[in-house]
Scaffold this motif. Structure first.
Motif, short mmCIF file in Angstrom:
data_model
loop_
_atom_site.label_atom_id
_atom_site.label_comp_id
_atom_site.label_asym_id
_atom_site.label_seq_id
_atom_site.Cartn_x
_atom_site.Cartn_y
_atom_site.Cartn_z
N ARG A 32 0.83 -1.21 0.00
CA ARG A 32 0.00 0.00 0.00
C ARG A 32 0.87 1.25 0.00
N MET A 33 1.94 1.22 0.76
CA MET A 33 2.87 2.36 0.83
C MET A 33 3.54 2.59 -0.53
N VAL A 34 3.95 1.53 -1.18
CA VAL A 34 4.56 1.63 -2.51
C VAL A 34 3.56 2.24 -3.48
N PHE A 35 2.34 1.73 -3.47
CA PHE A 35 1.31 2.20 -4.39
C PHE A 35 1.03 3.69 -4.17
N VAL A 36 0.82 4.08 -2.91
CA VAL A 36 0.49 5.48 -2.61
C VAL A 36 1.65 6.40 -2.98
N THR A 37 2.87 6.00 -2.64
CA THR A 37 4.04 6.84 -2.95
C THR A 37 4.16 7.09 -4.45
N LEU A 38 4.06 6.03 -5.24
CA LEU A 38 4.23 6.18 -6.68
C LEU A 38 3.03 6.89 -7.31
N ALA A 39 1.84 6.71 -6.74
CA ALA A 39 0.66 7.42 -7.23
C ALA A 39 0.81 8.93 -6.98
N VAL A 40 1.29 9.28 -5.79
CA VAL A 40 1.52 10.71 -5.48
C VAL A 40 2.61 11.27 -6.38
N PHE A 105 13.96 -5.05 -1.93
CA PHE A 105 13.74 -4.76 -3.34
C PHE A 105 12.93 -3.49 -3.52
N PHE A 106 11.81 -3.39 -2.82
CA PHE A 106 10.94 -2.22 -2.98
C PHE A 106 11.59 -0.95 -2.44
N MET A 107 12.43 -1.09 -1.42
CA MET A 107 13.13 0.07 -0.90
C MET A 107 13.98 0.71 -2.01
N TYR A 108 14.84 -0.10 -2.65
CA TYR A 108 15.71 0.45 -3.69
C TYR A 108 14.94 0.78 -4.96
N TYR A 109 13.88 0.03 -5.22
CA TYR A 109 13.06 0.31 -6.40
C TYR A 109 12.44 1.71 -6.31
N VAL A 110 11.87 2.02 -5.16
CA VAL A 110 11.23 3.33 -4.99
C VAL A 110 12.28 4.43 -4.90
N MET A 111 13.38 4.19 -4.18
CA MET A 111 14.42 5.20 -4.06
C MET A 111 15.05 5.53 -5.42
N SER A 112 15.15 4.54 -6.28
CA SER A 112 15.74 4.76 -7.61
C SER A 112 14.96 5.79 -8.40
N LEU A 113 13.66 5.84 -8.18
CA LEU A 113 12.84 6.81 -8.90
C LEU A 113 13.23 8.23 -8.53
N SER A 114 13.68 8.41 -7.30
CA SER A 114 14.15 9.74 -6.86
C SER A 114 15.31 10.22 -7.73
N ALA A 115 16.28 9.33 -7.98
CA ALA A 115 17.44 9.69 -8.80
C ALA A 115 17.02 9.95 -10.24
#
Length: 488
Positions: A32-40, A105-115
């Motif tokens: 849910r956190m992954v979904f909300v973060t990427l949706a925002v 996996f999801f930690m680095y996946y989401v953080m990579s979007l920042s870069a």
């Protein structure tokens, strides 16, 4: 800090959220956190599609700073990246159930979007270089996620090639800081021609090295070898975004260096243009040939990426408005198609454990939705209408033939055609054997193995987009041509 501070939000949000996600043990809460973060994040990028802005975060010296700016290139790449990153994340929520340490996996996946977003929004060479390096460091754990020996070796190869390529970019940055009026990106370039006079050959050599260095991430020969090694060993969702998105990080840097620092007029007609066009055509042909011979499905798709991303670089190095438009169209349609192909491969691995091409006979009967999506993506990569890949390859061919390159342009178009035929050979053969396995095939052994909605919905959305944008490309073309108009 001065300017529109909202610009910092899409850069820091995924980084902070990614750290939090890494410590979440409950699967449902984490997803849910992954979904909300990427949706925002997607909503923020959509907001900036309608806005302009500049933000200076920090001045190191009077010429070096961390700064962000929204222009056409930033909007285009940020939009493509965030949409596909979001869809691949949805797919991952099911896929990562059969992988260990999904939180990491999801930690680095989401953080990579920042870069990646930082790279898109970069306003100058320093910000772009730092973002590029962070992109490499944050995606490295995705490559070595399984921690098997071959994954670790592939990760080290990815890291070594990427840092060497970035080093060539940094080498050029030293010269640009001397020979440019400013290293802030400006359409048409910022060279100080009073200083350049008499040093043209030196600056062309610097440009060539920078293009080769950043071309490493895009899989351009001779720094392409990391790609077919790293992509197959990563989890399939990581392979999808590495192939479809991370390779575009190199493309962004080449666009900024070519058109916003050196300027197309300085490069056009030079030996550097000829040399880089030659490297792109070598890569296109070589990648297609290696893909045609490869028996491992994900490695075949990785070699395909080596070839297909160099279509983009070929279009850029034509240094014409039509070629540039074709390159950006290829960015969008390759990103969509290659994510479909890798996610389809992931669905097959997840449901059947199959990794070899010769094991895919009859797969279309067992996983029809997945294989229809695979088919649409394959047709797009070949360049068959009404898929989007036809539009991008049409613009690339027109850009080459309308250039002043003469015989070189004709040879270029011929290689594009040969590559298309090879692409049909290594992708459509999978489709044919998948749906029509032959009379000697044991049909009774087949059973439905379609994955659940978390896997199929992203595939269907991307496949529909490839077709609809191929049938109705006007809005995308208009947007890209407006970017081209600013540069040229």
């Amino acid at each position: 800090m001065s300017g529109n501070t909202l610009l910092l939000l899409p850069v820091i949000l995924p980084f902070i959220a990614g750290i939090i996600i890494g410590f979440m043990k409950n699967e449902k809460q984490r997803n849910r956190m992954v979904f909300v973060t990427l949706a925002v994040e997607l909503a923020l990028v959509a907001y900036f599609m309608m806005a302009e802005g500049t933000l200076t975060v920090w001045h190191m010296t009077n010429r070096l700073s961390i700064a962000y700016h929204i222009d056409g290139i930033a909007k285009f790449f940020a939009c493509v990246i965030t949409i596909i990153w979001f869809l691949a994340a949805i797919f991952s929520m099911e896929y990562m159930k059969h992988e260990h340490k999904p939180a990491r996996f999801f930690m680095y996946y989401v953080m990579s979007l920042s870069a990646l977003v930082s790279l898109c929004f970069s306003a100058n060479m320093m910000t772009m270089y730092l973002s590029y390096e962070f992109m490499t460091l944050l995606t490295f754990p995705l490559v070595i996620h399984t921690q098997e020996p071959q994954a670790v070796r592939a990760g080290m190869k990815y890291l070594g090639y990427s840092i060497f390529g970035a080093g060539l970019g940094l080498f050029g940055f030293f010269f640009l800081n001397t020979y440019c009026i400013t290293t802030t990106f400006e359409p048409g370039g910022t060279l100080n021609f009073a200083l350049v006079a008499g040093n043209e050959m030196l600056l062309l050599f610097v440009f060539f090295l920078m293009a080769v260095g950043f071309g490493c991430k895009a899989g351009m020969f001779p720094l392409h070898a990391w790609l077919p090694t790293a992509h197959p060993v990563a989890p399939s969702p990581a392979s999808a975004v590495l192939s479809g998105i991370i390779t575009k990080g190199g493309v962004i840097c080449i666009i900024r260096v070519t058109f916003y620092l050196f300027g197309a007029d300085f490069i056009r007609g030079s030996w550097a243009q000829t040399a880089l066009l030659s490297l792109t055509l070598i890569t296109i042909f070589m990648g297609s040939m290696l893909a045609y011979k490869e028996k491992i499905l994900k490695k075949r798709l990785a070699y395909s990426t080596v070839s297909q991303v160099s279509y983009v670089l070929f279009g850029l190095m034509l240094l014409t408005p039509v070629g540039f438009a074709g390159a950006l169209l290829q960015v969008a349609f390759h990103a969509m198609a290659k994510n479909i192909l890798f996610l389809s491969a992931g669905a097959i691995i997840y449901k059947k454990g199959t990794t070899l091409v010769n094991q895919l006979r009859g797969i279309g009967k067992e996983m029809p939705i997945v294989m229809w999506c695979f088919t649409i993506a394959s047709l797009s990569l070949v360049g068959i209408p009404p898929t989007g890949g036809f539009i991008s390859k049409w613009f690339l061919a027109q850009g080459a033939l309308s250039s002043s390159l003469g015989t070189f342009a004709v040879v270029g178009v011929a290689i594009l055609m040969v590559s298309a035929l090879l692409t049909a050979g290594y992708l459509l053969s999978i489709v044919t054997n998948g749906f029509f396995p032959g009379n000697d095939f044991n049909y009774e052994s087949l059973e439905k193995k379609e994955p659940n909605y978390l896997m199929t919905i992203p595939l269907v959305i991307l496949s529909v987009a490839v077709v609809l944008l191929g049938i109705f490309p006007a809005s995308l073309e208009t947007f890209i041509i407006s970017i081209s108009g600013v540069i040229f």
